[in-house]
Design a protein around this motif. Structure first.
Motif, PDB file in Angstrom:
ATOM      1  N   THR A  74      14.763 -16.670   3.673  1.00 11.74           N
ATOM      2  CA  THR A  74      14.308 -18.013   4.008  1.00 11.74           C
ATOM      3  C   THR A  74      12.791 -18.084   3.822  1.00 11.74           C
ATOM      4  N   ARG A  75      12.270 -19.288   3.831  1.00  6.18           N
ATOM      5  CA  ARG A  75      10.814 -19.457   3.748  1.00  6.18           C
ATOM      6  C   ARG A  75      10.142 -18.797   4.955  1.00  6.18           C
ATOM      7  N   ARG A  76      10.813 -18.841   6.095  1.00  2.64           N
ATOM      8  CA  ARG A  76      10.290 -18.179   7.301  1.00  2.64           C
ATOM      9  C   ARG A  76      10.123 -16.685   7.056  1.00  2.64           C
ATOM     10  N   ASP A  77      11.091 -16.064   6.389  1.00  2.00           N
ATOM     11  CA  ASP A  77      10.994 -14.637   6.059  1.00  2.00           C
ATOM     12  C   ASP A  77       9.768 -14.376   5.187  1.00  2.00           C
ATOM     13  N   VAL A  78       9.572 -15.234   4.199  1.00  6.92           N
ATOM     14  CA  VAL A  78       8.438 -15.077   3.279  1.00  6.92           C
ATOM     15  C   VAL A  78       7.125 -15.240   4.039  1.00  6.92           C
ATOM     16  N   PHE A  79       7.022 -16.270   4.881  1.00  3.62           N
ATOM     17  CA  PHE A  79       5.794 -16.484   5.651  1.00  3.62           C
ATOM     18  C   PHE A  79       5.516 -15.314   6.590  1.00  3.62           C
ATOM     19  N   SER A  80       6.552 -14.791   7.191  1.00  5.34           N
ATOM     20  CA  SER A  80       6.391 -13.647   8.084  1.00  5.34           C
ATOM     21  C   SER A  80       5.850 -12.434   7.320  1.00  5.34           C
ATOM     22  N   ALA A  81       6.439 -12.160   6.171  1.00  6.48           N
ATOM     23  CA  ALA A  81       5.974 -11.039   5.347  1.00  6.48           C
ATOM     24  C   ALA A  81       4.536 -11.259   4.883  1.00  6.48           C
ATOM     25  N   LYS A  82       4.201 -12.487   4.517  1.00  3.63           N
ATOM     26  CA  LYS A  82       2.842 -12.794   4.061  1.00  3.63           C
ATOM     27  C   LYS A  82       1.826 -12.687   5.192  1.00  3.63           C
ATOM     28  N   GLY A  83       2.239 -13.013   6.408  1.00  2.00           N
ATOM     29  CA  GLY A  83       1.327 -12.850   7.534  1.00  2.00           C
ATOM     30  C   GLY A  83       0.832 -11.423   7.641  1.00  2.00           C
ATOM     31  N   VAL A  84       1.741 -10.487   7.487  1.00  3.72           N
ATOM     32  CA  VAL A  84       1.396  -9.068   7.553  1.00  3.72           C
ATOM     33  C   VAL A  84       0.674  -8.625   6.284  1.00  3.72           C
ATOM     34  N   SER A  85       1.225  -8.955   5.125  1.00  2.00           N
ATOM     35  CA  SER A  85       0.661  -8.438   3.867  1.00  2.00           C
ATOM     36  C   SER A  85      -0.734  -8.994   3.569  1.00  2.00           C
ATOM     37  N   LEU A  86      -0.969 -10.263   3.879  1.00  5.39           N
ATOM     38  CA  LEU A  86      -2.293 -10.830   3.633  1.00  5.39           C
ATOM     39  C   LEU A  86      -3.328 -10.278   4.608  1.00  5.39           C
ATOM     40  N   ALA A  87      -2.914  -9.961   5.831  1.00  2.00           N
ATOM     41  CA  ALA A  87      -3.832  -9.313   6.779  1.00  2.00           C
ATOM     42  C   ALA A  87      -4.190  -7.911   6.286  1.00  2.00           C
ATOM     43  N   ILE A  88      -3.204  -7.188   5.784  1.00  4.45           N
ATOM     44  CA  ILE A  88      -3.467  -5.849   5.248  1.00  4.45           C
ATOM     45  C   ILE A  88      -4.407  -5.934   4.051  1.00  4.45           C
ATOM     46  N   THR A  89      -4.202  -6.914   3.186  1.00  6.43           N
ATOM     47  CA  THR A  89      -5.094  -7.113   2.041  1.00  6.43           C
ATOM     48  C   THR A  89      -6.525  -7.296   2.513  1.00  6.43           C
ATOM     49  N   ALA A  90      -6.738  -8.171   3.486  1.00 12.57           N
ATOM     50  CA  ALA A  90      -8.092  -8.432   3.998  1.00 12.57           C
ATOM     51  C   ALA A  90      -8.688  -7.186   4.644  1.00 12.57           C
ATOM     52  N   ILE A  91      -7.913  -6.488   5.436  1.00 13.89           N
ATOM     53  CA  ILE A  91      -8.409  -5.278   6.110  1.00 13.89           C
ATOM     54  C   ILE A  91      -8.814  -4.228   5.090  1.00 13.89           C
ATOM     55  N   LEU A  92      -8.006  -4.047   4.056  1.00 14.18           N
ATOM     56  CA  LEU A  92      -8.346  -3.085   3.006  1.00 14.18           C
ATOM     57  C   LEU A  92      -9.647  -3.453   2.294  1.00 14.18           C
ATOM     58  N   ILE A 128       6.764  -6.810  -0.523  1.00 10.37           N
ATOM     59  CA  ILE A 128       8.026  -6.409  -1.159  1.00 10.37           C
ATOM     60  C   ILE A 128       8.887  -5.629  -0.169  1.00 10.37           C
ATOM     61  N   LEU A 129       8.286  -4.656   0.498  1.00 12.42           N
ATOM     62  CA  LEU A 129       9.042  -3.832   1.444  1.00 12.42           C
ATOM     63  C   LEU A 129       9.575  -4.666   2.610  1.00 12.42           C
ATOM     64  N   LEU A 130       8.736  -5.552   3.132  1.00 13.26           N
ATOM     65  CA  LEU A 130       9.184  -6.390   4.245  1.00 13.26           C
ATOM     66  C   LEU A 130      10.306  -7.338   3.827  1.00 13.26           C
ATOM     67  N   LEU A 131      10.218  -7.869   2.633  1.00 17.87           N
ATOM     68  CA  LEU A 131      11.257  -8.791   2.163  1.00 17.87           C
ATOM     69  C   LEU A 131      12.531  -8.060   1.740  1.00 17.87           C
ATOM     70  N   ALA A 132      12.377  -6.919   1.094  1.00 21.03           N
ATOM     71  CA  ALA A 132      13.554  -6.170   0.632  1.00 21.03           C
ATOM     72  C   ALA A 132      14.363  -5.615   1.802  1.00 21.03           C
ATOM     73  N   TYR A 133      13.683  -5.226   2.865  1.00 24.18           N
ATOM     74  CA  TYR A 133      14.361  -4.665   4.034  1.00 24.18           C
ATOM     75  C   TYR A 133      14.349  -5.634   5.215  1.00 24.18           C
ATOM     76  N   GLU A 134      14.270  -6.912   4.920  1.00 24.77           N
ATOM     77  CA  GLU A 134      14.158  -7.975   5.927  1.00 24.77           C
ATOM     78  C   GLU A 134      15.227  -7.868   7.001  1.00 24.77           C
ATOM     79  N   ASP A 135      16.443  -7.557   6.610  1.00 20.65           N
ATOM     80  CA  ASP A 135      17.543  -7.505   7.578  1.00 20.65           C
ATOM     81  C   ASP A 135      17.457  -6.295   8.507  1.00 20.65           C
ATOM     82  N   GLN A 136      16.618  -5.330   8.202  1.00 23.54           N
ATOM     83  CA  GLN A 136      16.474  -4.124   9.016  1.00 23.54           C
ATOM     84  C   GLN A 136      15.216  -4.160   9.889  1.00 23.54           C
ATOM     85  N   ILE A 137      14.447  -5.227   9.772  1.00 24.97           N
ATOM     86  CA  ILE A 137      13.186  -5.331  10.509  1.00 24.97           C
ATOM     87  C   ILE A 137      13.441  -6.061  11.823  1.00 24.97           C
TER      88      ILE A 137
END
Length: 182
Positions: A74-92, A128-137
């Motif tokens: 769902t779009r919610r899944d994508v937004f959730s993954a982006k919340g984490v991935s974009l924060a990691i991008t900025a921190i890096l 990618i990892l968050l979305l691919a394993y979304e059902d296990q998170i």
């Protein structure tokens, strides 16, 4: 990886390319548009580290809003993954840039570009990892990602106009902070 993961990999690879290209263009957009104040929301207004973080964030959010949804996501899944991935991008970006400039006591344009590209790619791999394993998170991680995305939207929407008195917001060469005064 689940069967839909090859589609997720392709979509996020396209997202990485889009983020790099749009982010690079946004680096110059504010000046090219005559310092048009509304453009300051998404484009860099000076050479501070903070302003460069926006160059990865807004294209990443744009992609999260527009990317075709892979099966069972769902779009919610994508937004959730982006919340984490974009924060990691900025921190890096912040960690690697400040570490190498502390060592060399200056920055180098090619290294800066490399950091930007590498941080986006690593962030996209996390997505990618968050979305691919979304059902296990666990559901708590989904909520955390959404909250993190919301915090980033608020921060990137306001802190150019109301910057903090912190080294992250100060342009090293000129000492300016935030949007230039007219």
């Amino acid at each position: 990886m689940p069967e839909a993961s090859s589609r997720i990999v392709w979509l996020e690879a396209i997202g990485a390319i889009l983020m790099i290209l749009l982010g690079s263009g946004l680096h110059f957009a504010f000046v090219l548009l005559g310092s048009w104040t509304p453009m300051a929301l998404v484009a860099a207004v000076n050479e501070s580290i903070w302003e460069h973080l926006k160059l990865a964030f807004w294209p990443g959010l744009f992609w999260a809003c527009l990317m075709p949804l892979p099966p069972r996501l769902t779009r919610r899944d994508v937004f959730s993954a982006k919340g984490v991935s974009l924060a990691i991008t900025a921190i890096l970006i912040v960690i690697v840039f400040t570490a190498y400039t502390a060592i060399f006591e200056r920055n180098f344009l090619l290294i800066d570009i490399g950091i930007f590209v590498a941080a986006i790619c690593i962030g996209q791999i996390v997505s990618i990892l968050l979305l691919a394993y979304e059902d296990q998170i666990p559901a708590l991680i989904h909520v955390f990602g959404l909250v993190l995305l919301g915090v980033q939207v608020v921060a990137f929407s306001t802190l150019t106009f109301f910057p903090l008195n912190h080294w992250l917001f100060i342009e090293a060469q000129s000492g300016t902070i935030g949007i230039p005064a007219r």
